[in-house]
Write an enzyme that holds these catalytic residues in place. Sequence first.
Site, PDB file in Angstrom:
ATOM      1  N   TYR A 143       4.950   4.903  11.084  1.00 42.94           N
ATOM      2  CA  TYR A 143       5.114   3.466  11.307  1.00 42.94           C
ATOM      3  C   TYR A 143       5.895   2.731  10.212  1.00 42.94           C
ATOM      4  O   TYR A 143       6.032   1.531  10.254  1.00 42.94           O
ATOM      5  CB  TYR A 143       3.751   2.794  11.546  1.00 42.94           C
ATOM      6  CG  TYR A 143       2.715   3.000  10.455  1.00 42.94           C
ATOM      7  CD1 TYR A 143       2.696   2.188   9.321  1.00 42.94           C
ATOM      8  CD2 TYR A 143       1.747   3.998  10.563  1.00 42.94           C
ATOM      9  CE1 TYR A 143       1.759   2.365   8.325  1.00 42.94           C
ATOM     10  CE2 TYR A 143       0.798   4.189   9.567  1.00 42.94           C
ATOM     11  CZ  TYR A 143       0.799   3.371   8.453  1.00 42.94           C
ATOM     12  OH  TYR A 143      -0.138   3.541   7.463  1.00 42.94           O
ATOM     13  N   ARG A 184       0.858  -1.183   0.000  1.00 41.78           N
ATOM     14  CA  ARG A 184       0.000   0.000   0.000  1.00 41.78           C
ATOM     15  C   ARG A 184       0.895   1.234   0.000  1.00 41.78           C
ATOM     16  O   ARG A 184       1.387   1.654   1.043  1.00 41.78           O
ATOM     17  CB  ARG A 184      -0.892  -0.036   1.242  1.00 41.78           C
ATOM     18  CG  ARG A 184      -2.053   0.937   1.197  1.00 41.78           C
ATOM     19  CD  ARG A 184      -2.669   1.103   2.563  1.00 41.78           C
ATOM     20  NE  ARG A 184      -1.798   1.879   3.437  1.00 41.78           N
ATOM     21  CZ  ARG A 184      -1.722   1.735   4.755  1.00 41.78           C
ATOM     22  NH1 ARG A 184      -2.430   0.831   5.362  1.00 41.78           N
ATOM     23  NH2 ARG A 184      -0.909   2.492   5.471  1.00 41.78           N
ATOM     24  N   HIS A 192      -3.255   4.773   4.691  1.00 38.08           N
ATOM     25  CA  HIS A 192      -4.504   3.998   4.778  1.00 38.08           C
ATOM     26  C   HIS A 192      -5.679   4.867   4.343  1.00 38.08           C
ATOM     27  O   HIS A 192      -6.499   4.477   3.534  1.00 38.08           O
ATOM     28  CB  HIS A 192      -4.694   3.491   6.206  1.00 38.08           C
ATOM     29  CG  HIS A 192      -6.089   3.041   6.498  1.00 38.08           C
ATOM     30  ND1 HIS A 192      -6.618   1.873   5.990  1.00 38.08           N
ATOM     31  CD2 HIS A 192      -7.086   3.619   7.218  1.00 38.08           C
ATOM     32  CE1 HIS A 192      -7.872   1.754   6.398  1.00 38.08           C
ATOM     33  NE2 HIS A 192      -8.182   2.797   7.130  1.00 38.08           N
TER      34      HIS A 192
END
Lengths: 325, 405
Positions: B305, B292, B296
């Site tokens: 992260y 990805r 998100h």
Amino acid sequence: MAKMNMLHAINSALDISMAEHPQACIFGEDVGYFGGVFRATSGLQEKYGKHRVFNTPLTEQGILGFANGLAAFGAPALAEIQFADYIFPAFDQIVNESAKFRYRSGNEFNVGNLTIRTPYGGGIAGGLYHSQSPEAYFAHTPGLKLVVPRNPYQAKGLLRACIKDDNPVIFFEPKRLYRASVGEVPEEDYTIEIGKAEVVKEGSDITLLAWGAQMEIIEQAAVKAEEAGISCEIIDLRSILPWDAETLIKSVTKTGRLVVSHEAPITNGFGAEIAATIQKECFLHLESPIERVCGLDTPYPLALEKEYVPDALKVFEAIKKSVEF
Amino acid sequence: MTNPNNISLNISHALEFIDGHALNIPTLKILSEQGDILDGATKSELDKETALKIYSTMRFIRLLDERMQAAQRQGRISFYMQCLGEEAAITASAAALKQDDMIMAQYREQAALHYRGFTLEQFMNQLFSNEKDLGKGRQMPVHYGSNELHYLTISSPLGTQIPQATGYAYGQKLKHIDKESGELNSEIDNVTICYFGEGAASEGDFHAGLNMAAVHKAPVIFFARNNGYAISTPADEQFKGDGIAARGVGYGIKTIRVDGADTLAVYEATKKAREIAVTTGEPVLIESIAYRLGAHSTSDDPSGYRTKDEEAEFKNNCPVARFKAWLLKQNWLDEKEDEAIKDKIREEILAALKVAEKVQKPALEELVSDVYDTPIPALQKQYEELKEHIKQYPDAYPITAGRIK
């Protein structure tokens, strides 16, 4: 007309529904050849085949997820949750999915073909996890309909109405009455309108309201009250969502008094909604505070069930209290 | 003697446990990063017309995502989710299906919807929740849906579509039941594809849906988008063992793992999966391994992260660039023309955005319609009371006050 118990009446309603639509399916735990733990689906697998009447793996969320998908496809999905106590793993699929399918999609999709049948309530020495009445949780969810029959005639007509209704419906079956309640039931098809309460008996001094298995209790209490010279009007709510406020308002306007009784715990039970509405609509006609005779705010017990339940004596006391206020 | 355990016992006298990674399921890869068919790979059957449609869909979605991500930052829409990095997985899988196969998506599959024909205007109307939105302005941006295009309206709760896909696919199969014998005809005409991320595969609905599909033989293609992260939780904190694919095998479902950045691998795998589903009526699982590339959602910040180095590595493995390289080598695409088309799409997106932004919000009656097929009495009463209130204080409710009938 034939004599049927409630299980036969439910079986008859399912049979008619299965014959009506070639893709209608009955599914749930043990509902196949075995006919369900209470045998409500007996003989239907033999008649309609294993592809349309089948056992599912033991997954309530799976049963309702599957049911939502099947209903969205356009097939009548007749799902059984073996006990209403075990409906909670399916809560998300019912409350977030079934109830919101139509609204969230702007009616691009809906699950109006979904009917969930589930045995509810006490009286079978079932203890905590085979006696609950979870209707109030679902009554807080726009998009669902909730229906509870009190006898075989009602069961067949209301279940047929649920299946034909273009909205997802939960049909709570009073399991204590499955075999205990026997009555005349037409073998042919008929429906009873959802959202209409029934005035079971007319009276002038006080209105008694209940639904499902609790109807028997308020009827017993009414007999005692009549012996004491109190005329009772008895109403069966029949459907909790939508609920027929109009019939009740008319009755309480006449009698000036109301006792509501249900098995579920009293706090935030559906009786609270009824009491709040009647208090607003009938304020100047009320002769005494609305009484609620319900389960205690404890889980449903086993050994002390008799003490726990809102029985006829407790309802009778509430009637007296109301009349003597 | 029949075995009630529904397994064929393979008796052993050695006390041996099977390792959780023992399956070591291979990953299908057909196209190299440079756009060449790899040695040993079977040549893809993808024809020119379909290939170019896939490419133009990926290109469109990239540009739409880019622009709408920016529009969210400008405060013009409340939320957005990109499919950056997963364009190949989503578009190529959708391309391998029939137009009227059902799509039940998670939320990041806008490319599949565009492939089906959802127009730029329809995207914009939903994103701005105006009165032309098919969903009548009720859901957050990116919760698309279209009955006409067989694309179930997105639901925010995660994974709920998985057992629903099983039920829907079962209905598709039941359509072919023989009324006399009650038996199913061997071949069916439609399947359901169900997309979800590896995070959703942790939900109970995943296990319920796969198990029921396997047991009841529903022709559903489960398409797991393993993109490395579930919001900020990396896949190694999400599951152990041999990925989502191993779970498919565990449920007795035919399973394949593909390189999700490889358009040809995804296309071939999905095409084959569809063939299995329609001829056997059984489910199939595809695990797509991609990355990805974006956040998100617009509420997320991946810099917290994951490292820049990690992101850079995957940026070099861009699924759109890889497919474009192959198209150029096929002489199916012209670089100059491609640039010109991109500019044109950018202009169209900007123009459509400006139009959709100005379309009025849904009428007040849409607040209460569609809860039931017809409003129940209590709701009708509430609606009448609300209308009276708004008429009394019209200035406080400018969106609806002037339009109340």
